[in-house]
Design a protein around this motif. Structure first.
Motif, PDB file in Angstrom:
ATOM      1  N   LYS A 154      11.437  -0.764   1.759  1.00 38.44           N
ATOM      2  CA  LYS A 154      10.085  -0.625   1.688  1.00 38.44           C
ATOM      3  C   LYS A 154       9.405   0.029   3.052  1.00 38.44           C
ATOM      4  O   LYS A 154      10.092  -0.346   4.223  1.00 38.44           O
ATOM      5  CB  LYS A 154       9.382  -2.021   1.457  1.00 38.44           C
ATOM      6  CG  LYS A 154       8.129  -2.127   1.500  1.00 38.44           C
ATOM      7  CD  LYS A 154       7.495  -3.596   1.639  1.00 38.44           C
ATOM      8  CE  LYS A 154       6.163  -3.842   1.888  1.00 38.44           C
ATOM      9  NZ  LYS A 154       5.715  -5.047   2.196  1.00 38.44           N
ATOM     10  N   SER A 159       0.558  -6.752   2.554  1.00 42.11           N
ATOM     11  CA  SER A 159       1.698  -6.962   1.812  1.00 42.11           C
ATOM     12  C   SER A 159       1.690  -8.493   1.334  1.00 42.11           C
ATOM     13  O   SER A 159       2.681  -9.051   0.408  1.00 42.11           O
ATOM     14  CB  SER A 159       3.049  -6.433   1.868  1.00 42.11           C
ATOM     15  OG  SER A 159       3.403  -7.059   3.053  1.00 42.11           O
ATOM     16  N   TYR A 219       8.573   2.017  -2.266  1.00 43.49           N
ATOM     17  CA  TYR A 219       9.733   1.101  -2.496  1.00 43.49           C
ATOM     18  C   TYR A 219      10.934   2.123  -2.926  1.00 43.49           C
ATOM     19  O   TYR A 219      10.556   2.738  -3.886  1.00 43.49           O
ATOM     20  CB  TYR A 219       9.334  -0.049  -3.415  1.00 43.49           C
ATOM     21  CG  TYR A 219       8.333  -1.138  -2.897  1.00 43.49           C
ATOM     22  CD1 TYR A 219       8.896  -2.273  -2.260  1.00 43.49           C
ATOM     23  CD2 TYR A 219       6.894  -0.635  -3.299  1.00 43.49           C
ATOM     24  CE1 TYR A 219       7.851  -3.029  -1.738  1.00 43.49           C
ATOM     25  CE2 TYR A 219       5.928  -1.685  -2.663  1.00 43.49           C
ATOM     26  CZ  TYR A 219       6.432  -2.869  -2.130  1.00 43.49           C
ATOM     27  OH  TYR A 219       5.442  -3.666  -1.625  1.00 43.49           O
ATOM     28  N   GLU A 277       7.106  -9.111  -3.915  1.00 45.74           N
ATOM     29  CA  GLU A 277       8.184  -8.200  -3.827  1.00 45.74           C
ATOM     30  C   GLU A 277       9.471  -8.527  -4.530  1.00 45.74           C
ATOM     31  O   GLU A 277      10.063  -7.664  -4.960  1.00 45.74           O
ATOM     32  CB  GLU A 277       8.681  -8.090  -2.372  1.00 45.74           C
ATOM     33  CG  GLU A 277       7.460  -7.538  -1.437  1.00 45.74           C
ATOM     34  CD  GLU A 277       7.940  -7.421   0.137  1.00 45.74           C
ATOM     35  OE1 GLU A 277       9.069  -7.470   0.273  1.00 45.74           O
ATOM     36  OE2 GLU A 277       7.273  -6.797   0.885  1.00 45.74           O
TER      37      GLU A 277
END
Length: 965
Positions: free
Chosen positions: A141, A98, A131, A103
């Motif tokens: 998440k 990620s 999410y 985010e």
């Protein structure tokens, strides 16, 4: 009382009694007329109320539907934009982490669509991330190995990036979205909001939805039919909600669609019909009672008329005196306000004017009354009458108007006119009384203020600087921006926001410290700011200073000093790119139009070689083939030069044996040299290594063009010497010095600069020995420049020419050998490909629209032993694949109706088209055309004119791949 009509005295009380009964009769008639009028008025008003309510509900439901659809479409666009943006940021094959996922942006996305998105799934490569935002606004998440394609979701929205490496799935809560969305639309009491979804009506109750709606069948059928047809509608019918008894309601529906959702949606707003007109009953009862009471009062007051008539006369005299006193006071007031009073009739002729007219306009009262309107107003008269007559048509009681009036001394002044309009008993205009006030000083002051503001605004708008205005807390209030490219966001999106939000900074940032210092001290503060914009990094000098007690202004100037240069460079680049695109498009079309008939010509020629021919016929066929090859070489020269100019020519460096390659090139010209008795001598010094690393094809093309040019212009019995030397540079590089010298006709020195220009021939010869496209030396020169060298030309008329150039090649490097080519099957020998189908059986489909090429391919494949199916366009090919399984498809690129690319794209989605081998046939030879075809789903791409050997090898490879499966 004596009556002249009856010639006798009549008692006053008898006259009064007669008038009383007449009054009673008129009152009864008035009451009946009022009742009838009330009935019709009630019916008209109730219908009007119902129509107005329908119109209101229609507007509200349309607004709600469009807003719901727009928000959903915005979500779809945001998901696609984020997928593409994320796809550009993630690098490498491993996108399972990620690190590259923004985010914060995901959080903003889910917060923006909190009521719509339940769960967001992002698939990046081999990993997936889920999410979720809880009702308590808790953002969660987690990672998962679940694939989006395995998720079975009815209410889901899927977005793929352009490259296909990023997939986003948004699990939606449509019922919650609709419920929360419709709460914002208030319809008043006794109204309801319904949601239609694929034949089911849901009721909205306290933010939730319940399928408990009963609607009479005829109305429901009409509603469902119009929604499925995409038509809005309004209805009246029996409706029951929450098990309540059936009532007549007004129903207004507006259908809408959601992108990628295969459902019919509509919002239905409902209002009880009885509640719309319920207030009319009590209102009309009191109204009728009031009218009846007013009639009784009227009778009472009329009976008193005679009594008070005399009293009124007395009061009239008294009021007249009071009115005169009031007029005197009004005159004094008008004198102070620079105005005067005037009266006019229905023809707009003045008949009376106040004495103040002299102070305002300089006219005596008699002079003013005699004046015509056009003498006073001049050119403004038509506009004045247009405005006033419109007010008269609307039966307005008064009007305001500003205009110019010409004084007695000829000066035009600005005045304001306020006038009371009078109408007679028939409603026709009867005249008016007005006040004309001199506002010239105020008008001049206002105009000067407007001009001053316009000058200031023009100055601000013309400044190249970026100007923003804030309040003392740093919230944006206004802006003056010439170039929005120099901003992080469009300026209108910043209004109402704070500096910290727009620049994404905190209070400790230098910019905010400088801003607060300017607010606190009132002195101008300067700070430098660098921003990473869409057009690159920019540096600004920002000055903050107080505009007034409540506002701060900032003036930002671009101090990079490269704005104009970059803009000009960008425009020149775009112009050049557009020109190259147009030229490439033209050359591609030209190549296609030439190669398509050549494919049939050379293909049929190849087939003729396999027939029984006489020696003379073989010579004729050889001439045809050579002519076709010459034409192909000309087309290739033009395309090569176009690629070089467009910067699309790539070098493919490989290691190869240099001497055998040079000998091969010399041997190509041996036939022509023998005809002209020309000696071609190749000399390579020992310093030249056996193997070099360069682009073999491009180097061969350079020597082929230059040596071919020398052979063309050398006389009979001439000599051409090719000398190649080698020189070591910095131990790891070799400098190749190449010289081609001939004793031909030579070139005038003033023509040498034009020798490498495309489509130019500067030879002094005019015979047929020097024909050509004029591109050979131009291409050679460009290729030499592309490989880092420079072509030098020395020539003298009657003596000859020397062409020399230098190239640098690395030595002592890892050798990448060129794979030797397989021996091609000679297609001009009998028995090479006949009965090929016996060894390589295949089911073949040919998609081709050109008649000549079609005949060639049918004949060729027939000689090979194949019985093929033929499609004349892409649509026919798709239909044939639906009905039959094929092993191999030869697909033409350009066909009428549906082209080969679209047909290939569709075939790959069919059950019979997933494993079939599709070979593209096209006259388009540009790299981007080939890549586009392969990306569409074609397995291979053959350019026209297609060699018979290429078709044979393709069939063998296809059969081999099928046998290995």
């Amino acid at each position: 009382m004596y009556s002249a009509r009856t010639s006798k005295w009549v008692r006053p009380e008898n006259r009064s009694t007669e008038k009383f009964w007449w009054l009673i009769g008129l009152s009864i008639a008035a009451i009946l007329f009022t009742a009838l009028l009330a009935f019709f008025f009630y019916r008209s008003l109730s219908n009007n109320l119902v129509e107005n309510r329908k119109h209101f509900l229609s507007k509200q439901v349309e607004l709600a539907s469009n807003e719901a659809q727009r928000n959903f479409n915005n979500l779809h666009d945001d998901l696609i934009f984020y997928a593409n943006n994320l796809d550009n940021k993630i690098s490498g094959d491993d996108a399972s982490t990620s690190v590259s996922l923004d985010e914060n942006r995901i959080r903003r996305l889910m917060n923006n669509y909190f009521h719509l998105i339940d769960t967001l799934v992002i698939e990046t490569g081999s990993a997936s991330f889920l999410y979720h935002v809880s009702p308590a606004n808790y953002f969660s998440k987690k990672s998962s190995n679940i694939k989006i394609k395995s998720i079975n979701c009815a209410d889901c929205l899927i977005a793929n990036s352009n490259k296909g490496s990023i997939k986003i799935l948004a699990k939606l809560n449509l019922k919650r979205y609709f419920a929360d969305h419709l709460v914002n639309y208030y319809l008043g009491p006794n109204s309801f909001k319904l949601i239609y979804e694929d034949g089911i009506l849901y009721q909205l109750t306290k933010g939730d939805v319940y399928p408990n709606v009963r609607l009479e069948e005829s109305v429901y059928s009409l509603l469902e039919r119009e929604i499925s047809g995409g038509l809005r509608g309004d209805y009246e019918g029996q409706l029951s909600l929450d098990s309540l008894p059936l009532k007549t309601n007004l129903l207004i529906q507006y259908p809408f669609s959601l992108v990628d959702m295969d459902k019919n949606f509509a919002f239905v707003f409902i209002q009880e019909r009885a509640s719309v007109i319920s207030g009319i009953y009590s209102t009309y009862f009191y109204l009728f009672a009031s009218l009846f009471g007013m009639l009784l009062l009227g009778i009472f007051f009329l009976s008193k008329y005679f009594k008070i008539n005399s009293e009124n006369n007395f009061l009239l005299e008294k009021k007249s005196e009071d009115l005169n006193q009031l007029l005197r006071q009004q005159t004094l007031l008008l004198q102070q306000s620079k105005g005067f009073l005037y009266y006019h009739d229905k023809n707009w002729k003045f008949y009376q004017v106040g004495e103040n007219v002299k102070d305002v306009l300089g006219y005596e009262m008699k002079e003013f009354i005699l004046k015509e309107k056009n003498e006073l107003m001049g050119d403004d008269l038509d506009a004045f009458f247009l405005a006033v007559n419109n007010e008269v048509k609307l039966k307005k009681d008064y009007y305001y108007y500003e205009t110019k009036i010409i004084r007695k001394d000829g000066e035009a002044i600005r005045v304001k006119i306020f006038e009371k309009l009078f109408y007679n008993g028939h409603g026709k205009f009867a005249g008016g009384v007005g006040i004309c006030t001199d506002i010239n000083d105020k008008y001049i002051a206002d105009q000067e203020l407007i001009r001053s503001e316009n000058r200031l605004r023009s100055v601000l708008n013309s400044l190249p600087d970026i100007i923003f205005i804030y309040n003392n807390e740093g919230d944006y209030l206004d802006y003056y921006v010439q170039n929005e490219e120099l901003l992080l966001h469009p300026p209108h999106q910043s209004l109402g926001k704070n500096i910290k939000e727009v620049l994404e900074i905190d209070d400790d940032n230098r910019v905010m410290k400088v801003f607060h210092r300017a607010v606190r001290t009132g002195k101008m503060q300067t700070e430098e700011l660098d921003l990473l914009l869409d057009i690159g990094r920019r540096y600004f000098e920002v000055r903050f200073f107080k505009l007034d007690e409540n506002r701060i202004m900032s003036v930002a100037r671009d101090i990079t000093g490269q704005k104009l240069w970059e803009k000009g460079l960008r425009e020149a680049k775009e112009a050049a790119e557009n020109s190259n695109k147009e030229k490439s498009s033209f050359l591609a079309n030209m190549s296609h139009e030439i190669r398509t008939p050549l494919n049939g010509l050379l293909g049929i020629t190849g087939l003729l070689y396999n027939t029984t021919l006489t020696s003379e016929q073989k010579n004729l066929l050889s001439i045809i083939a050579d002519s076709g090859d010459s034409l192909i070489n000309i087309v290739n020269d033009i395309l090569d030069y176009s690629k070089i100019e467009a910067g699309k020519m790539d070098l493919n460096f490989t290691s190869f044996n240099f001497r055998p390659e040079m000998e091969r090139i010399i041997n190509i010209f041996s036939g022509l040299a023998a005809e002209k008795d020309i000696l071609i001598e190749l000399e390579m010094e020992p310093s030249v290594p056996d193997k070099i690393e360069l682009d073999k094809e491009k180097l061969s093309q350079i020597f082929f063009n230059i040596i071919g040019n020398a052979v063309k212009f050398s006389p009979h019995g001439g000599k051409i010497k090719v000398l190649i030397k080698g020189e070591i540079l910095y131990a790891n590089n070799l400098i190749l010095n190449c010289n081609i010298k001939d004793d031909g006709v030579g070139i005038a020195k003033d023509k040498l600069p034009y020798l490498t220009q495309p489509f130019t021939q500067v030879s002094s010869l005019s015979n047929g020995d020097s024909k050509g496209t004029g591109l050979g030396l131009a291409i050679a020169n460009k290729l030499i420049e592309l490989m880092g060298g420079v072509l030098q030309i020395e020539s003298e008329l009657g003596v000859g020419s020397t062409f020399s150039f230098t190239l640098i090649t690395p030595i002592h490097t890892e050798i990448r050998e060129v794979a030797p080519q397989e021996n091609q099957i000679p297609t001009n020998e009998s028995g090479t490909f006949e009965n090929l189908a016996d060894g390589y059986p295949l089911k073949i489909l040919l998609a081709e629209d050109n008649e000549i090429n079609l005949k060639f391919m049918v004949m060729l494949l027939g000689q090979m032993g194949y019985e093929i199916d033929v499609a004349l366009n892409g649509l026919d090919a798709v239909n044939l694949v639906k009905e039959k399984v094929y092993d191999l498809i030869f697909m033409d690129y350009q066909m009428p109706g549906m082209n080969g690319l679209d047909a290939t794209n569709i075939i790959r989605t069919l059950p019979n088209g997933k494993a079939v081998v599709i070979i593209g046939l096209s006259a388009n030879v540009f790299k981007e055309d080939i890549e586009k075809a392969l990306n569409t789903g074609m397995d291979e791409y053959l350019t026209k004119p297609v060699k018979i050997q290429s078709i044979v090898e393709t069939i063998k490879a296809c059969s081999l791949s099928l046998s290995n499966k």
